[in-house]
Every structure is written in C-alpha cells, then in structure tokens.
Write a protein that holds these residues in place. Structure first.
Motif, short mmCIF file in Angstrom:
data_model
loop_
_atom_site.label_atom_id
_atom_site.label_comp_id
_atom_site.label_asym_id
_atom_site.label_seq_id
_atom_site.Cartn_x
_atom_site.Cartn_y
_atom_site.Cartn_z
N MET A 410 9.16 2.10 21.98
CA MET A 410 8.68 2.84 21.46
C MET A 410 7.07 2.82 21.60
O MET A 410 7.15 2.31 20.59
CB MET A 410 8.75 4.46 22.93
N ASP A 411 5.71 2.58 21.88
CA ASP A 411 4.41 3.03 21.31
C ASP A 411 3.91 3.56 22.42
O ASP A 411 3.31 3.46 23.40
CB ASP A 411 3.99 1.54 21.07
N ILE A 412 3.53 4.82 22.12
CA ILE A 412 3.36 6.29 22.84
C ILE A 412 1.72 6.31 22.82
O ILE A 412 1.65 6.95 21.45
CB ILE A 412 3.67 7.21 22.97
N PRO A 413 0.55 5.82 23.03
CA PRO A 413 -0.90 6.07 22.68
C PRO A 413 -1.04 7.18 23.78
O PRO A 413 -2.73 7.20 23.44
CB PRO A 413 -1.51 5.03 23.38
N LYS A 530 1.58 -0.73 30.78
CA LYS A 530 2.30 -1.82 30.74
C LYS A 530 2.45 -1.96 28.85
O LYS A 530 1.66 -0.96 28.73
CB LYS A 530 2.09 -3.19 30.50
N GLY A 531 3.43 -2.25 27.78
CA GLY A 531 3.15 -2.43 26.03
C GLY A 531 3.43 -1.45 26.06
O GLY A 531 3.73 -0.97 24.67
N VAL A 532 4.14 -0.41 26.39
CA VAL A 532 4.62 1.23 25.99
C VAL A 532 6.73 1.39 25.72
O VAL A 532 6.41 2.08 24.42
CB VAL A 532 4.16 2.47 27.06
N GLU A 533 6.85 0.35 26.45
CA GLU A 533 8.10 0.26 26.07
C GLU A 533 8.99 -0.80 25.91
O GLU A 533 8.53 -1.81 27.07
CB GLU A 533 9.10 1.55 27.37
N ASN A 534 9.67 -0.85 25.06
CA ASN A 534 10.06 -3.10 25.28
C ASN A 534 12.01 -2.36 26.06
O ASN A 534 12.66 -2.88 25.65
CB ASN A 534 10.50 -2.80 23.19
#
Length: 736
Positions: A410-413, A530-534
C-alpha cells in the motif's frame, strides 16, 4: 576445541597493549593516565601499610605497583588479590547506602588487575575486575567478571590498529539485507541515522559519514573502561568493554558487552534484572528492565526497553518505549510507543509519535524473493490490533490502520486517515480525515503528551510534535488534489458523461466545485482512487465531502496560529511586518529528519555542505541542526502563509488586512469545532452502554474512570480556546 592459553602468573595485569601497538617512548599506561588524569596524586605504600594489607589476607604480585593517596586506610582492604598497577584513592571508615543496599567503604573479597579507584569506593565480591577506572563513591558488589580488553570500542562502529575490517560493528537499519547499514557511534542523533540510511546512491555523502565516524575515535589500543562517580553496580554477571557515565544504576543484568552507557546526575540511566546488552549505545536517562535483549542497537536519550523486549539491529529514538515486543532492523524516531508481547516490527522507518497495537506484524512479510522489503510510516503511525502489512508500503502522517490482514503493498497518501480492509466486499476503504471527525481527543492529546514527556537534556534537534506542521500540511494539500481529481472522475462516471477528452486538471476543477459547493451530491458518489494498493480490487475514499473543506479550514488555522506566534514572539505592532514576511513565503516539500522538520531546499544545502566538507564532523552537523532549528519558526511561518494563499487561491497582492481578518475569524470557528470534537470523542466512552455494563451504577463508573467533566485535558483545551479567542480579538484590534 577451545583454545586455552597457559601464561606465567607474572603477566596477569600487564601487557594490556601489545608492543607493536605502543607508540615509541610510551608504556601501556599512557592512555590510561590521560583518561584518569590523577596520576600525580599517588604515592607508594609504606611498610606498615603493606604489613597491614598482608595481615588482612591481601596479596599482590608486586607491592611496589600499588599506589595510594595520603587518605588511604589499609584496614579497609581485605581478602583481595592485586595484579599489575593499581591506584587507590581515599578510603574512610564509612558505609555507603543506596536503595537500602548498605556496604562499608573499601575493597573486599575481590581479584583486581590494573585498575584505578577514586575516593571512598565500595568493591565487594568481584571475582575479576580488570583494567577499569572507577570514580568516586562507586558501589560495585557481587560481579562475576568486569574487564576491559586492549581493543575495546565500547559499542562504536570502529576498528582498532591491526584489526580486520570484518570486526566492525554495523547497524543494519530499515532493511534486513543490510543495504542501509550504518556505523553506530556514541552521540548519534535520529537525524544522523536517517541521513545515513537514505542517499545510498550518493557515494560522496556516504563516504563523508563514514569519515565523520572514523575521525571521532582514534584507532589506538589501550583505552580503559570507566565507571563514573556515584554509580551502583550490583549482582551483575558480566561487564566487558563497557563505558559507564556517572550516577548509573546496574542491577542483576546477565551480560553487558561492548556498550557505552551514558548517564549523568541530571539524566540517570538504569539497567535492570535479566538484561543482556551487546554491541550498543545507551543514551542518557534510559531505562532497561526485566529480561531485555538488545544486540547491535542504539537507544537515544530517555528511551525505555522493558519486559523482555528485543531490540536488534535497530535505532530507538528519544522518549520512546518498547515493552515486551521484538524490533529488528528498524529506525524509530522520537516518541514511539510499542507494547504487548505479540507485537513485531521489522525493516521499518517509523517517524515518531507512533503506537504499535497488540498483534501488529509490521515486518517479515516480504513480496520479493529476498528479505529486502521496507515500510516507511510518517508521524503518528498507528496500526491497530492484529494488523499484518506487506513490504513495501508507505503511509502518510497520522495514519490509523484497522484490524486486518492486508495482502498487498500500500501507498497511503492521505494524512489523518483510517485504512480499512473490507474483506466482505473485497475492497480497501480509506476514511479521510478520520482523526478530526471521530477521534479528535486522541489526536490532540498525542501532540500534548509527547511534548510534555520530552525529557531530553540535550535538545540539539528541534522535534516537532504538533499535528499541524509543514510535513502534514503538505500532505493535506497533496491529498486535497487527489480528492478533487477522484471526485471529478466519480461525478462524470455517475452522470454517464463522455469524459474521454478531459484532462486531470478538468477533473480537479469539477471535483473542487462539487466539494466546495455541492457536498451533499458528493456524499452520494462512489469515489475511487488508483495507485494506493497493489491489487485489482477497488479502493474507496470515504467522507471526502467532509474532509476536503475541513482540510482547507485547518490550513487556515495553521497559518493563523503561526502568524500569531510570530506576532507574540517578535512584539509585532503592524500588519506591514506580517506582510513583509509574506513577500518571501513559498511552499516546498518538507522532510522529517529524525523528528526535526526541514524544507527540501534546506536539506539539499545541508547535504551539499557535507559533500563539500564545509561540515566535516558530526559535531559540525549537530551544530547545523541547531542553526536550522533556530530558523524553523520563520521557515514554518513562510510555509504557513504560502499554504494559506494556495488553498484560498490568492496571490500576495490579496494578502491584506481585510483578508487576514477573515482568516482570523474563520480560525476561531475551526478551533471551536476542534475543541468540541475533543470532548465529543471522549464523551462516547461515557455514553456507550456496553462500557457502562461492568459498573453497578454511574457513581461507581465515575469512581473508577473519573468524571468526564473532571478530565484535566478537556478542561485545558476549553481554557485554551478562550485564550485563543481573546488573542485573536486582541490581534484584530492591534492590526486595525
């Protein structure tokens, strides 16, 4: 086969430094004399003193190598065996007492090789005490082995003359494969560790950091271990190559080897029962108790390890506590809390003000073919009960993660959010602005308590604890842009409008209009990001219609509070002075450098100065931290004003008294809402019927947990709100 060497008894206590490593014209005691600094106050024993010592069942390989001061009392030395050069200070007929431990001054039942003693020391039942310098009024009793080797490094990542590089101690921080390893040293700050573990492709910078460490310590062999004044060491099995500051208290430890223990009268350090510390640095004012295991580690000042905690290949920041847990290959910034025996943390960069709940497995859950994954978590990281995360993952400031097994990276911004793994609907949900909407009490108390608990005596690095700060505000602004775009896309999808020709900016403009002017319509949309979880599953944003305007209001509050602080600190009387600051205001990314926040441009300059050798030691770098810290208020003020103008879509020409008055009034409303939410979020605990069911009546509940109206923190926030309102009114009048 164990290699046991047999040597003449006459060599015991001598040849501490082998001949090849002695400088020309120096003996094996030259460094010892430099460390002790008292060699000119001693005299040889008198014949009567030798006779008394012998009568008291003492022996020496050479009585001429025993030196004493004029206040030495031979009656207070009994049943001891001396080897090598031993120097003994004043011994008087007293006893020393500490925590009900009462022992007479003097040396008793011990084997002592080549040591110096200060005044009125207590040494009882030390089986082997070798090559140590013992300060004044030190108490040492019931120790099996307390010795220093000629190549002692006391936990620092250096090598001595003639040693191979392979013996150097490295801390393998942030990554299990050792790709971010650093050399530990006494005095390492969290910012040092962060700078060194980052920038791995910058060879010039990496070489400088290694050079800083090498030049801080010489390679000479022959340094003695030291025990500072008023230390108490009792019932410890093994102390080997340990440097101990003043006023430390060591009791019942199993083994301490190759360690520096910093301690002082103002910040005493304690090591307790069953602990084993190897290859590390313990900072001032630390507490280590009850079965702790620490190997290749640094504990910054006023940190704690308790109840079987394991700290391995890790750096623990200031004012942090790890209890029961296992922590490997991690760099942890100041103000971290981690409890419960089933917690685990590995290969992580945790940026402070964090809390690890029971059962959280943040580590050793790699997606690659090797153990080379990493997790980076901003300030205020809080994984909930039984959270399992995948490497690599990254989290914005003040991210709370709900219980669950998160199967993908995950990439949580989104700062201040709650992350939810919805297994029933097979999606990831992110409740934006969770802390402000539902748990304001905990968020506000987090900032207050860590500031209140900052016990550092050395505040070289200025640590930021406020939840509204440049790092979180920049993330809020970035998150707002993501909310705008996601909302715009959701609206076009919902209305079945052809949006194939639209740009990202078109989405953002539509989203902003909806969020500001039609929040009820936004509440009905299914907003995806989009782009938050692989993974291929949906990621939903929740409560965007509430969070977006709240973030705007909070940034206004952030700006106003910084301006007010500037006015108070500098005794500002006119709006012109504020406007002059605004003329140079600008936004840029900010970095958390070990808890100290820095603008990207400042960090860039800092690294340039290191590369160019303008900063050529750790001391220089630490002085630079202080210089940067002294500019922080101004840098933050400029960032705050620039952020205000950005979210309000204003230019510097619009920054006039009328506009600022509007911001002041708006800030009162925002601060009022925050204060009310602090009480509301705490009041839930009192109104919940399931919380009440364990009590006979409300009176018993009040007796056990206290009345809500008596909550000191809530009372303080209400008082602070009244003060804030008055300050705003005063400032409006002043600038009118």
């Amino acid at each position: 086969m164990n290699l046991i060497q047999k040597k003449p008894l006459t060599e015991l206590g001598y040849n501490f430094v082998a001949a090849p490593y002695l400088p020309e014209g120096k003996d094996e005691y030259y460094l010892r004399n430099q460390q002790w600094g008292k060699s000119n106050i001693y005299r040889h024993l008198s014949a009567l003193e030798i006779e008394t010592l012998v009568r008291n069942d003492n022996t020496s390989d050479n009585w001429n190598n025993i030196s004493v001061t004029n206040e030495f009392n031979p009656q207070l030395v009994k049943h001891c065996h001396f080897f090598g050069l031993v120097r003994i200070g004043k011994l008087e007929p007293y006893f020393l007492e500490f925590h009900n431990l009462r022992l007479p001054v003097g040396l008793y039942n011990s084997t002592i090789a080549s040591c110096d003693f200060g005044d009125n020391v207590v040494v009882h039942n030390v089986n082997f005490l070798s090559h140590y310098l013992i300060g004044n009024e030190v108490m040492i009793c019931n120790v099996n082995e307390m010795a220093t080797t000629g190549h002692a490094k006391f936990g620092n990542g250096i090598v001595k003359d003639g040693e191979p590089e392979s013996v150097r101690i490295w801390l393998e921080l942030c990554n299990e494969n050792g790709g971010r390893s650093i050399m530990p040293f006494d005095g390492m700050l969290p910012g040092d560790a962060w700078l060194w573990t980052r920038n791995r492709d910058d060879k010039a910078l990496q070489d400088q950091f290694k050079s800083f460490t090498e030049q801080q310590f010489d390679k000479k062999r022959g340094y003695y271990g030291m025990v500072g004044d008023r230390c108490v060491i009792k019932n410890v099995s093994i102390l080997k190559d340990v440097m101990i500051g003043t006023d430390a208290y060591l009791k019942g430890a199993n083994k301490i080897k190759n360690v520096t223990i910093n301690s002082s009268a103002e910040a005493t350090t304690q090591i307790g029962e069953g602990c084993e510390l190897v290859n590390g640095i313990v900072g001032y004012g630390c507490r280590v108790f009850y079965g702790v295991k620490a190997v290749r580690f640094i504990m910054a000042s006023h940190s704690q390890l308790k109840y079987g905690a394991r700290l391995i290949n890790s750096y623990l920041g200031n004012n942090a506590t790890i209890s029961c847990c296992e922590v490997l290959n991690s760099l942890i910034f100041p103000a971290h809390e981690q409890h419960h025996n089933n917690s685990f943390l590995c290969a992580a960069l945790i940026m402070g003000q964090s809390n690890m709940a029971a059962g959280a497995t943040i580590g050793s859950n790699h997606n690659s073919r090797g153990p080379d994954g990493e997790i980076i978590a901003g300030r205020g990281f809080w994984p909930g009960l039984c959270v399992s995360l995948k490497h690599n993952s990254r989290f914005a400031t003040f991210t709370l993660i709900a219980k669950g097994n998160y199967m993908a990276e995950m990439d949580i911004p989104f700062p201040f959010s709650l992350v939810i793994n919805d297994e029933q609907h097979n999606c990831l949900k992110i409740m934006t602005g969770y802390w402000f909407l539902h748990n304001m009490y905990a968020l506000a108390r987090n900032s207050w308590k860590y500031l209140d608990r900052d016990k550092r005596t050395d505040k070289t690095q200025l640590i930021e604890y406020d939840y509204l700060a440049p790092d979180s505000v920049e993330e809020m602004i970035h998150a707002m842009a993501l909310m705008e775009a996601a909302t715009g896309k959701a609206w076009y999808l919902h209305t079945a409008t052809d949006y194939s020709e639209l740009t990202e900016m078109d989405y953002r403009q539509k989203g902003q209009d909806l969020l500001l002017n039609h929040p009820n319509d936004v509440a009905k949309l299914k907003i995806l990001v989009k782009g938050v979880e692989n993974s291929n599953r949906e990621v939903l944003l929740l409560k965007v219609h509430k969070t977006y305007p709240l973030f705007r209001a909070l940034i206004v509050l952030y700006a106003v509070k910084n301006v007010m602080q500037f006015v108070e600190t500098n005794d500002i009387k006119t709006f012109e002075a504020i406007h002059n600051i605004a003329l140079t205001a600008q936004r840029e990314s900010w970095h958390n450098v070990g808890g100290q926040l820095m603008p990207a441009s400042t960090l860039h300059t800092l690294k340039e100065e290191i590369r160019a050798n303008k900063l050529n030691s750790w001391a220089d770098l630490h002085a630079k931290y202080q210089e940067i810290g002294s500019q922080y208020a101004t840098d933050k003020l400029q960032h705050a004003i620039a952020s205000l103008l950005y979210v309000q879509e204003k230019t510097i020409a619009d920054f006039n008294i009328d506009f600022f008055d509007e911001c002041l009034q708006a800030s009162i409303q925002t601060q009022t809402v925050l204060t009310e939410n602090i009480q509301k979020s705490r009041a839930k605990d009192y109104e919940n019927p399931f919380r009440k069911m364990t009590y006979e009546n409300e009176a018993e509940m009040d007796a056990v947990v206290g009345k809500l109206d008596d909550n000191s923190f809530i009372k303080q926030t209400k008082e602070d709100l009244l003060v804030y309102k008055q300050k705003v009114k005063t400032l409006i009048k002043l600038l009118a």
